[in-house]
Design a protein around this motif. Structure first.
Motif, PDB file in Angstrom:
ATOM      1  N   SER A   1       0.827  -1.223   0.000  1.00 12.53           N
ATOM      2  CA  SER A   1       0.000   0.000   0.000  1.00 12.53           C
ATOM      3  C   SER A   1       0.856   1.266   0.000  1.00 12.53           C
ATOM      4  CB  SER A   1      -0.938  -0.003   1.211  1.00 12.53           C
ATOM      5  OG  SER A   1      -0.171  -0.005   2.406  1.00 12.53           O
TER       6      SER A   1
ATOM      7  N   THR B   1      -4.739   2.171  -0.340  1.00  6.57           N
ATOM      8  CA  THR B   1      -4.689   2.303  -1.794  1.00  6.57           C
ATOM      9  C   THR B   1      -5.837   1.469  -2.370  1.00  6.57           C
ATOM     10  OG1 THR B   1      -3.237   2.150  -3.712  1.00  6.57           O
ATOM     11  CG2 THR B   1      -3.090   0.347  -2.166  1.00  6.57           C
ATOM     12  N   ASN B   2      -6.207   1.729  -3.621  1.00  7.00           N
ATOM     13  CA  ASN B   2      -7.307   0.925  -4.171  1.00  7.00           C
ATOM     14  C   ASN B   2      -6.810  -0.483  -4.536  1.00  7.00           C
ATOM     15  OD1 ASN B   2      -6.665   0.723  -7.129  1.00  7.00           O
ATOM     16  ND2 ASN B   2      -6.761   2.952  -6.969  1.00  7.00           N
TER      17      ASN B   2
ATOM     18  N   GLN C   1      -4.555  -1.052  -7.743  1.00  5.23           N
ATOM     19  CA  GLN C   1      -3.184  -0.538  -7.576  1.00  5.23           C
ATOM     20  C   GLN C   1      -2.379  -1.427  -6.644  1.00  5.23           C
ATOM     21  OE1 GLN C   1      -3.830   3.637  -6.513  1.00  5.23           O
ATOM     22  NE2 GLN C   1      -2.372   4.205  -8.079  1.00  5.23           N
ATOM     23  N   GLN C   2      -3.046  -1.870  -5.573  1.00  7.34           N
ATOM     24  CA  GLN C   2      -2.373  -2.739  -4.602  1.00  7.34           C
ATOM     25  C   GLN C   2      -1.897  -4.023  -5.282  1.00  7.34           C
ATOM     26  OE1 GLN C   2      -4.933  -4.362  -1.550  1.00  7.34           O
ATOM     27  NE2 GLN C   2      -3.234  -4.684  -0.134  1.00  7.34           N
TER      28      GLN C   2
ATOM     29  N   ARG D   1       0.976  -3.255  -7.829  1.00  5.77           N
ATOM     30  CA  ARG D   1       2.234  -2.935  -7.129  1.00  5.77           C
ATOM     31  C   ARG D   1       2.868  -4.192  -6.551  1.00  5.77           C
ATOM     32  NH1 ARG D   1      -0.113   2.033  -3.830  1.00  5.77           N
ATOM     33  NH2 ARG D   1       0.131   3.676  -5.371  1.00  5.77           N
TER      34      ARG D   1
ATOM     35  N   GLU E   1      -4.205   8.380   1.973  1.00  3.36           N
ATOM     36  CA  GLU E   1      -4.561   7.716   0.708  1.00  3.36           C
ATOM     37  C   GLU E   1      -3.354   7.756  -0.236  1.00  3.36           C
ATOM     38  OE1 GLU E   1      -7.260   6.166  -0.189  1.00  3.36           O
ATOM     39  OE2 GLU E   1      -8.769   6.776   1.284  1.00  3.36           O
ATOM     40  N   ASN E   2      -2.962   6.581  -0.716  1.00  8.99           N
ATOM     41  CA  ASN E   2      -1.840   6.513  -1.662  1.00  8.99           C
ATOM     42  C   ASN E   2      -2.375   6.033  -3.014  1.00  8.99           C
ATOM     43  OD1 ASN E   2       0.603   6.294  -2.932  1.00  8.99           O
ATOM     44  ND2 ASN E   2       1.141   4.355  -1.973  1.00  8.99           N
ATOM     45  N   ASP E   3      -2.994   6.966  -3.753  1.00 11.87           N
ATOM     46  CA  ASP E   3      -3.542   6.574  -5.047  1.00 11.87           C
ATOM     47  C   ASP E   3      -2.979   7.436  -6.169  1.00 11.87           C
ATOM     48  OD1 ASP E   3      -4.752   8.833  -4.148  1.00 11.87           O
ATOM     49  OD2 ASP E   3      -6.733   7.926  -3.860  1.00 11.87           O
TER      50      ASP E   3
ATOM     51  N   LEU F   1       2.327  11.326  -2.425  1.00 19.16           N
ATOM     52  CA  LEU F   1       2.308  10.598  -1.150  1.00 19.16           C
ATOM     53  C   LEU F   1       3.213  11.295  -0.138  1.00 19.16           C
ATOM     54  CD1 LEU F   1       1.422   8.164   0.554  1.00 19.16           C
ATOM     55  CD2 LEU F   1       3.367   6.898  -0.380  1.00 19.16           C
TER      56      LEU F   1
END
Length: 199
Positions: A12, A135-136, A139-140, A143, A177-179, A185
């Protein structure tokens, strides 16, 4: 001493968050680093893990994390038995480090604990605040596949081994939130630290 936990789902962005916090001059206790230390060659925990999972998870005297991961993340019973061996050791080292920083007179200490809720750290009474990095799901997954060179099935099984991010967010005091980009970030973390100073 204010003790703040940082947690979130796998991949995340917790590592980036803790790096930014360290660059700002705050001490960070990192449960992932401690988890590696408790399984170093010669440790009593590694011997126990070897007894439980067999010699095939050891290569040249060192734990083969990839081989162990492949076995435990697809089998909840094995994951539980690994956790039963390592979790108490990690918890005791976290306590030692917190005592050390308290003795040093630190005013704020962060603890990065990926499995904070899964291991019920919220019940210890050690923490004043819990920050969740979120994170969504897409994306998770992307990554995690890129970072650990996993196929989608293997990445999904690691994500499913943890509490869903939405549940962690519901239990958080602060959500980062990391999007977006790495720069965005970092800025969010800096903003959070500035608010913390003001408070």
């Amino acid at each position: 001493m204010l003790v703040i936990a940082i947690t979130g789902g796998i991949a995340s962005g917790k590592t980036e968050v803790t790096k930014t916090i360290q660059r700002a001059g705050y001490p960070v206790v990192d449960a992932d680093v401690l988890a590696r230390q408790v399984l170093e060659p010669g440790t009593h925990t590694l011997e126990q893990v070897k007894e439980r999972f067999g010699q095939s998870i050891i290569k040249n005297g060192v734990l083969d994390r990839h081989a162990l991961g492949e076995r435990v993340f697809s089998n909840p019973t094995l994951l539980k038995s690994l956790t039963a061996l390592t979790a108490p050791e990690i918890r005791s080292r976290i306590q030692e480090q917190l005592s050390f920083f308290r003795m040093k007179g630190k005013t704020v200490v962060f603890c990065a604990i990926p499995l904070f809720f899964e291991q019920h750290y919220e019940d210890t009474g050690w923490f004043d605040q819990v920050v969740v990095v979120a994170t969504n799901e897409r994306q998770q997954l992307d990554r995690l596949m890129a970072r650990d060179h996993l196929d989608e099935w293997a990445a999904q099984s690691r994500i499913k081994a943890q509490m869903p991010v939405a549940k962690k967010v519901a239990k958080a005091d602060v959500v980062i939130e990391n999007d977006g980009s790495a720069e965005e970030l970092q800025q969010k973390v800096v903003d959070y630290l500035n608010r913390l100073k003001e408070e």
